[in-house]
Scaffold this motif. Structure first.
Motif, PDB file in Angstrom:
ATOM      1  N   ARG A 160     -11.007  -4.062  -4.842  1.00  0.00           N
ATOM      2  CA  ARG A 160     -10.936  -5.111  -3.818  1.00  0.00           C
ATOM      3  C   ARG A 160     -12.339  -5.493  -3.361  1.00  0.00           C
ATOM      4  NH1 ARG A 160      -7.003  -7.158  -0.292  1.00  0.00           N
ATOM      5  NH2 ARG A 160      -7.856  -8.018   1.645  1.00  0.00           N
ATOM      6  N   GLY A 161     -13.197  -4.474  -3.211  1.00  0.00           N
ATOM      7  CA  GLY A 161     -14.569  -4.766  -2.817  1.00  0.00           C
ATOM      8  C   GLY A 161     -15.278  -5.658  -3.816  1.00  0.00           C
ATOM      9  N   HIS A 162     -15.155  -5.346  -5.105  1.00  0.00           N
ATOM     10  CA  HIS A 162     -15.833  -6.143  -6.118  1.00  0.00           C
ATOM     11  C   HIS A 162     -15.237  -7.554  -6.225  1.00  0.00           C
ATOM     12  CE1 HIS A 162     -18.355  -2.894  -7.270  1.00  0.00           C
ATOM     13  NE2 HIS A 162     -17.384  -2.148  -7.788  1.00  0.00           N
ATOM     14  N   VAL A 163     -13.924  -7.663  -6.051  1.00  0.00           N
ATOM     15  CA  VAL A 163     -13.298  -8.988  -6.096  1.00  0.00           C
ATOM     16  C   VAL A 163     -13.771  -9.837  -4.920  1.00  0.00           C
ATOM     17  CG1 VAL A 163     -11.099 -10.197  -5.833  1.00  0.00           C
ATOM     18  CG2 VAL A 163     -11.294  -8.297  -7.441  1.00  0.00           C
ATOM     19  N   ALA A 212     -20.809   1.798  -6.297  1.00  0.00           N
ATOM     20  CA  ALA A 212     -21.444   0.499  -6.051  1.00  0.00           C
ATOM     21  C   ALA A 212     -22.500   0.150  -7.088  1.00  0.00           C
ATOM     22  CB  ALA A 212     -22.074   0.487  -4.653  1.00  0.00           C
ATOM     23  N   ASP A 213     -22.535   0.855  -8.187  1.00  0.00           N
ATOM     24  CA  ASP A 213     -23.595   0.643  -9.185  1.00  0.00           C
ATOM     25  C   ASP A 213     -23.253  -0.553 -10.079  1.00  0.00           C
ATOM     26  OD1 ASP A 213     -25.891   1.013 -10.615  1.00  0.00           O
ATOM     27  OD2 ASP A 213     -25.087   2.618 -11.870  1.00  0.00           O
ATOM     28  N   VAL A 214     -23.365  -1.742  -9.482  1.00  0.00           N
ATOM     29  CA  VAL A 214     -23.057  -2.997 -10.174  1.00  0.00           C
ATOM     30  C   VAL A 214     -24.158  -4.010  -9.851  1.00  0.00           C
ATOM     31  CG1 VAL A 214     -20.561  -2.673 -10.286  1.00  0.00           C
ATOM     32  CG2 VAL A 214     -21.597  -3.648  -8.230  1.00  0.00           C
ATOM     33  N   PRO A 215     -24.345  -5.010 -10.699  1.00  0.00           N
ATOM     34  CA  PRO A 215     -25.486  -5.923 -10.521  1.00  0.00           C
ATOM     35  C   PRO A 215     -25.545  -6.611  -9.164  1.00  0.00           C
ATOM     36  CG  PRO A 215     -24.588  -6.157 -12.724  1.00  0.00           C
ATOM     37  CD  PRO A 215     -23.662  -5.245 -11.996  1.00  0.00           C
ATOM     38  N   TRP A 216     -24.394  -7.026  -8.611  1.00  0.00           N
ATOM     39  CA  TRP A 216     -24.484  -7.797  -7.362  1.00  0.00           C
ATOM     40  C   TRP A 216     -25.022  -6.976  -6.200  1.00  0.00           C
ATOM     41  CZ3 TRP A 216     -21.830  -6.549  -2.925  1.00  0.00           C
ATOM     42  CH2 TRP A 216     -20.692  -5.735  -3.024  1.00  0.00           C
ATOM     43  N   ALA A 271     -26.246   8.009  -7.042  1.00  0.00           N
ATOM     44  CA  ALA A 271     -25.052   7.369  -6.492  1.00  0.00           C
ATOM     45  C   ALA A 271     -25.377   6.509  -5.280  1.00  0.00           C
ATOM     46  CB  ALA A 271     -24.014   8.429  -6.125  1.00  0.00           C
ATOM     47  N   PHE A 272     -26.480   6.821  -4.592  1.00  0.00           N
ATOM     48  CA  PHE A 272     -26.859   6.066  -3.390  1.00  0.00           C
ATOM     49  C   PHE A 272     -27.850   4.947  -3.695  1.00  0.00           C
ATOM     50  CE2 PHE A 272     -25.268  10.040  -1.739  1.00  0.00           C
ATOM     51  CZ  PHE A 272     -24.597   9.668  -0.584  1.00  0.00           C
ATOM     52  N   ALA A 273     -28.298   4.845  -4.950  1.00  0.00           N
ATOM     53  CA  ALA A 273     -29.307   3.848  -5.301  1.00  0.00           C
ATOM     54  C   ALA A 273     -28.893   2.420  -4.965  1.00  0.00           C
ATOM     55  CB  ALA A 273     -29.667   3.975  -6.778  1.00  0.00           C
ATOM     56  N   PRO A 274     -27.641   1.997  -5.205  1.00  0.00           N
ATOM     57  CA  PRO A 274     -27.276   0.610  -4.865  1.00  0.00           C
ATOM     58  C   PRO A 274     -27.418   0.319  -3.366  1.00  0.00           C
ATOM     59  CG  PRO A 274     -25.636   1.590  -6.311  1.00  0.00           C
ATOM     60  CD  PRO A 274     -26.526   2.698  -5.872  1.00  0.00           C
ATOM     61  N   PHE A 275     -27.081   1.306  -2.542  1.00  0.00           N
ATOM     62  CA  PHE A 275     -27.176   1.103  -1.103  1.00  0.00           C
ATOM     63  C   PHE A 275     -28.635   1.104  -0.652  1.00  0.00           C
ATOM     64  CE2 PHE A 275     -23.066   3.129  -1.931  1.00  0.00           C
ATOM     65  CZ  PHE A 275     -22.230   2.149  -1.403  1.00  0.00           C
ATOM     66  N   LEU A 276     -29.457   1.890  -1.332  1.00  0.00           N
ATOM     67  CA  LEU A 276     -30.884   1.859  -1.030  1.00  0.00           C
ATOM     68  C   LEU A 276     -31.462   0.492  -1.362  1.00  0.00           C
ATOM     69  CD1 LEU A 276     -33.280   3.526  -0.069  1.00  0.00           C
ATOM     70  CD2 LEU A 276     -33.626   4.278  -2.435  1.00  0.00           C
ATOM     71  N   SER A 277     -31.022  -0.108  -2.455  1.00  0.00           N
ATOM     72  CA  SER A 277     -31.461  -1.459  -2.799  1.00  0.00           C
ATOM     73  C   SER A 277     -31.036  -2.459  -1.730  1.00  0.00           C
ATOM     74  CB  SER A 277     -30.893  -1.858  -4.155  1.00  0.00           C
ATOM     75  OG  SER A 277     -31.219  -3.191  -4.484  1.00  0.00           O
ATOM     76  N   LEU A 278     -29.792  -2.324  -1.267  1.00  0.00           N
ATOM     77  CA  LEU A 278     -29.315  -3.204  -0.192  1.00  0.00           C
ATOM     78  C   LEU A 278     -30.171  -3.061   1.054  1.00  0.00           C
ATOM     79  CD1 LEU A 278     -27.314  -4.905   1.486  1.00  0.00           C
ATOM     80  CD2 LEU A 278     -25.923  -2.828   1.734  1.00  0.00           C
ATOM     81  N   VAL A 279     -30.493  -1.846   1.425  1.00  0.00           N
ATOM     82  CA  VAL A 279     -31.290  -1.605   2.629  1.00  0.00           C
ATOM     83  C   VAL A 279     -32.663  -2.252   2.489  1.00  0.00           C
ATOM     84  CG1 VAL A 279     -32.467   0.198   3.946  1.00  0.00           C
ATOM     85  CG2 VAL A 279     -30.054   0.473   3.328  1.00  0.00           C
TER      86      VAL A 279
END
Length: 595
Positions: free
Chosen positions: A83-86, A113-117, A154-162
Motif C-alpha cells: 500500500r505504501g509503494h502504491v 523501503a529500499d526502492v528508488p523513490w 535497512a535504514f539507508a533509505p530513511f537516512l536518504s530521506l532525512v
C-alpha cells in the motif's frame, strides 16, 4: 500487523513463485487475488524489481489502486508495504513514508523501503518537516544505539530521506537535532555533531544540547559532552534523564564518583526514576562490588518489566560475573584429561583410555568422560572422609540439615550409576532444544526456565543423570553440555507446581535434595536454581540464603581433609545469593583467593 512468511531456503524463488500466481490471477481479471500474491511476494524480496513493476500496474489499473491493499483491523505486513509503494506511485508520498516506517518498526531487520523513490533527492521537499521528524522518532524507537553494522543497510533509505529533508528545510531546528540522533546511531558521529550544532544555533533547546552531548560522547570527547549537557540542564534543570546521561558519560570517562553524584542528585528528586535508578545501581556496584545493588536493580525491573534502560543496564553489569551472567565451567582432572586426549589424536578418532584417579570426582564429570570417550575405563583410589558418595546430612549429621529423600546417584563401590529412570523421549528432545540457551542474569535464567514448566518431576530428575546427546558431534563438548542440561533442568524445577507456596513445596524439596545430595555438578546446578529463585522471589531470600550457606560450610569442611572440585564454584554461588550474611560472603572471598 501480522508477520511476514519467512524461513525459506531461497526467498527470491518464493517471491517469483508468488508473482507467477499474481500474473495468473491478473490474467483472469482477479485483481484482489493478484494483490494478495504480490503482498506475499514482497515479504520474501522487498526490493525485487518485478514486484514493483507489478505494483505499478496494479496502481494504474482502472479497478486497482491503494484499495487493493486495505488497512483492515489485522493487516498483513506485506499489505502495508505494498500500500505504501502504491500510494507513492499515486503521489501521496507522506502517507507512503508513514506506512513504510510502520513496517520498518514492526520488522526492523528488513529493508522494506529500499526502492528508488525513497532515494529521490526531492522527497524531503515533498514532505512536511514535521512528518519527517515523526518518522525519525518512530525509527529511533526500534533502532539500536548504535545500530549494529549488519543492520544499517535497512535504514539507508530513511537516512536518504532525512538528508533530502535537511537540504529542503535547513532552518528547521527540530529536524536537525532529530536527524543528529539518527545519524549518530548509524555511525556518522561527525555529521551528528554538525547537525546538533546547527540546531542549537537556530533555536537553542535542551533537545539540541542533549543530541550534541550524545554525539560528543560517541566520539570520546568527554569535556565537550559534559559542557553540552550542562547547557541542557541550564535550559531544563529538572531533566533527570540528562543527569543519567551525564553520570554514565563521566563513569565511561573514568570519573565514576562524579557520575554517581549526578544520579544521586536526581534520585533525591525522584527516588525511583526509571533512568537514574538503574544507572545508580550499576555505578554503586562498580564502586564496591556488592551484588545487592544489582539485586535491587532486578527488583526495580521486576516491578517495571517495560523499562528497557533497566534491562540493558542489568544485563551489561551482570555480564561475565560467575553464576550471575554465566555459569562456572568444570575444573576436574578427568575433564582436563579428556580435552588433552582429544587434542592428542588431532581429530582422527576418539581413543579408549584407562584412567586412574587418586581421589573421587563428581559422578557427572565421570559421565562426561565416558560419554565423550565410549569404552574408556575409570578407576578411583582411596576415598578420604567425609565420603562424597553420601548425602551431606548423612556425612555431617546434626539437626540443622534437612534429610535428603531423593538420591540421583548410587554407587557400586566407587563407580557411580544413576538412581532415577531416564526421561521420556519428548522430554529429552525438549531439553536438547533448550540447553544451549544462555542467560543475561539470574532473573532472565529463571524466566527462561519456564520453558520447561510442562515437564513432569520424573523427567526433570531423569535428564540430570541421563542427558540427551548434544546437537553437535564433537566429543569435547560433553562436559559443558552436561552442565548446561543440569542447570536448565534445575531451573525447570523452580517452576514445578509454581502456584504452590515455596515452603513445603515439591520444587523446594527437590532442589534441596539435589543441592545436598552426593557431591556432584548437580549440586551446583541446584544451588544456581535456588539463587535464581532468590533473585526473583524476595520473600524466599532468607530461606535460600540459609540453604546456600549451609551447603558452602559443608563443602569447606570437606575440603579440610580431601579435594572438593566444586568448592570454588559454590563460593561464587554464595557471592551471587541475595541476603547471605556479610561474614559468609567474606569467607567465600577468602576461599576464592586461596583457590
Amino acid at each position: 500487523m501480522t508477520e511476514a512468511h519467512e524461513g525459506t531456503a531461497d526467498p527470491r524463488l518464493e517471491a517469483e513463485g508468488e508473482l507467477s500466481m499474481a500474473r495468473l490471477a491478473l490474467d483472469g481479471g482477479d485483481l484482489r487475488h493478484a494483490a494478495d500474491h504480490v503482498a506475499t511476494a514482497i515479504t520474501f524480496a522487498p526490493a525485487l524489481p518485478e514486484i514493483h513493476e507489478l505494483l505499478a500496474h496494479l496502481a494504474r489499473h482502472p479497478q486497482g489502486g491503494a484499495d487493493l491493499f486495505p488497512m483492515d483491523e489485522r493487516v498483513y505486513l506485506g499489505t502495508v508495504v505494498c500500500r505504501g509503494h502504491v500510494l507513492a506511485s499515486l503521489g501521496d508520498r507522506a502517507e507512503a513514508v508513514r506506512l513504510l516506517v510502520s513496517a520498518q518498526c514492526h520488522s526492523p531487520g528488513h529493508a522494506w523501503a529500499d526502492v528508488p523513490w525513497m532515494y529521490d533527492p526531492g522527497l524531503g521537499a515533498a514532505l512536511p518537516p514535521e512528518a519527517v521528524c515523526d518518522a525519525i522518532g518512530r525509527l529511533l524507537g526500534v533502532a539500536g544505539d548504535p545500530v549494529p553494522e549488519a543492520e544499517r543497510a535497512a535504514f539507508a533509505p530513511f537516512l536518504s530521506l532525512v538528508r533530502s529533508a535537511i537540504a529542503a528545510h535547513p532552518g528547521h531546528a527540530m529536524l536537525l537535532w532529530s536527524a543528529s540522533i539518527l545519524v549518530r546511531r548509524l555511525g556518522d558521529t561527525d555529521a551528528a555533531v554538525e547537525l546538533a550544532l546547527r540546531s542549537a544555533r537556530i533555536e537553542p533547546s535542551a533537545f539540541a544540547a542533549v543530541a550534541l552531548g550524545t554525539a560528543y560522547r560517541a566520539q570520546g570527547r568527554w569535556a565537550q559532552a559534559e559542557q553540552a549537557w550542562r547547557q541542557a540542564l541550564d535550559l531544563e534543570p529538572d531533566n533527570l534523564a540528562v543527569h543519567t546521561d551525564m553520570a554514565e558519560m563521566l563513569a565511561e570517562a573514568g570519573r565514576p564518583e562524579d557520575g554517581l553524584a549526578w544520579v544521586e542528585a536526581a534520585l533525591r528528586k525522584e527516588p525511583d526514576h526509571p533512568s537514574a535508578f538503574p544507572t545508580a545501581c550499576v555505578l554503586r556496584f562498580g564502586r564496591d562490588g556488592d551484588l545487592a545493588h544489582l539485586v535491587a536493580l532486578a527488583d526495580h525491573l521486576r516491578a517495571r518489566p517495560d523499562n528497557a534502560h533497566a534491562a540493558g543496564a542489568l544485563a551489561r553489569a551482570a555480564h561475565g560475573i560467575p553464576w550471575v551472567g554465566r555459569y562456572v565451567g568444570p575444573t576436574e582432572a578427568v575433564v582436563n584429561m579428556l580435552h588433552q586426549s582429544l587434542e592428542s589424536v588431532d581429530g582422527t578418532g576418539t581413543p579408549e583410555l584407562t584412567v586412574a584417579l587418586y581421589a573421587p570426582e563428581p559422578p557427572s564429570a565421570l559421565l562426561a568422560f565416558v560419554r565423550a570417550l565410549p569404552g574408556s575405563d575409570i578407576t578411583v583410589g582411596d576415598i578420604q572422609p567425609p565420603d562424597p558418595r553420601y548425602t551431606v546430612p548423612e556425612v555431617f549429621g546434626g539437626d540443622r540439615l534437612e534429610p535428603v529423600r531423593r538420591r540421583l546417584w548410587d554407587f557400586d563401590g566407587t563407580a557411580p550409576r544413576p538412581n532415577v529412570a531416564p526421561p521420556s523421549a519428548s522430554a529429552a528432545e525438549t531439553m536438547r532444544d533448550l540447553a544451549l540457551r544462555t542467560w543475561q542474569h539470574p532473573v532472565h535464567a529463571y524466566d527462561e526456565g519456564v520453558r520447561l514448566a510442562g515437564l513432569g518431576l520424573t523427567d526433570l530428575l531423569g535428564v540430570l543423570v541421563h542427558p540427551p546427546e548434544p546437537p553437535m558431534d564433537e566429543p569435547g563438548v560433553w562436559p559443558d553440555w552436561i552442565r548446561l542440561v543440569q542447570i536448565w533442568a534445575c531451573l525447570g524445577l523452580t517452576h514445578y507446581e509454581a502456584d504452590r507456596p515455596w515452603h513445603g513445596s515439591v520444587r523446594r524439596r527437590a532442589l534441596v535434595d539435589l543441592a545436598f545430595g552426593p557431591e556432584d555438578w548437580v549440586t551446583e546446578a541446584a544451588l544456581f536454581a535456588l539463587v535464581a529463585l532468590a533473585w526473583t522471589h524476595p520473600d524466599d531470600r532468607a530461606d535460600i540464603a540459609g540453604l546456600v550457606t549451609d551447603r558452602f560450610h559443608a563443602a569447606v569442611e570437606a575440603a579440610g581433609s580431601r579435594p572438593v572440585t566444586i568448592l570454588d564454584s559454590i563460593a561464587h554461588l554464595v557471592l551471587a545469593t541475595p541476603e547471605v550474611e556479610e561474614r559468609v560472603r567474606a569467607f567465600a572471598r577468602e576461599v576464592l583467593a586461596e583457590e
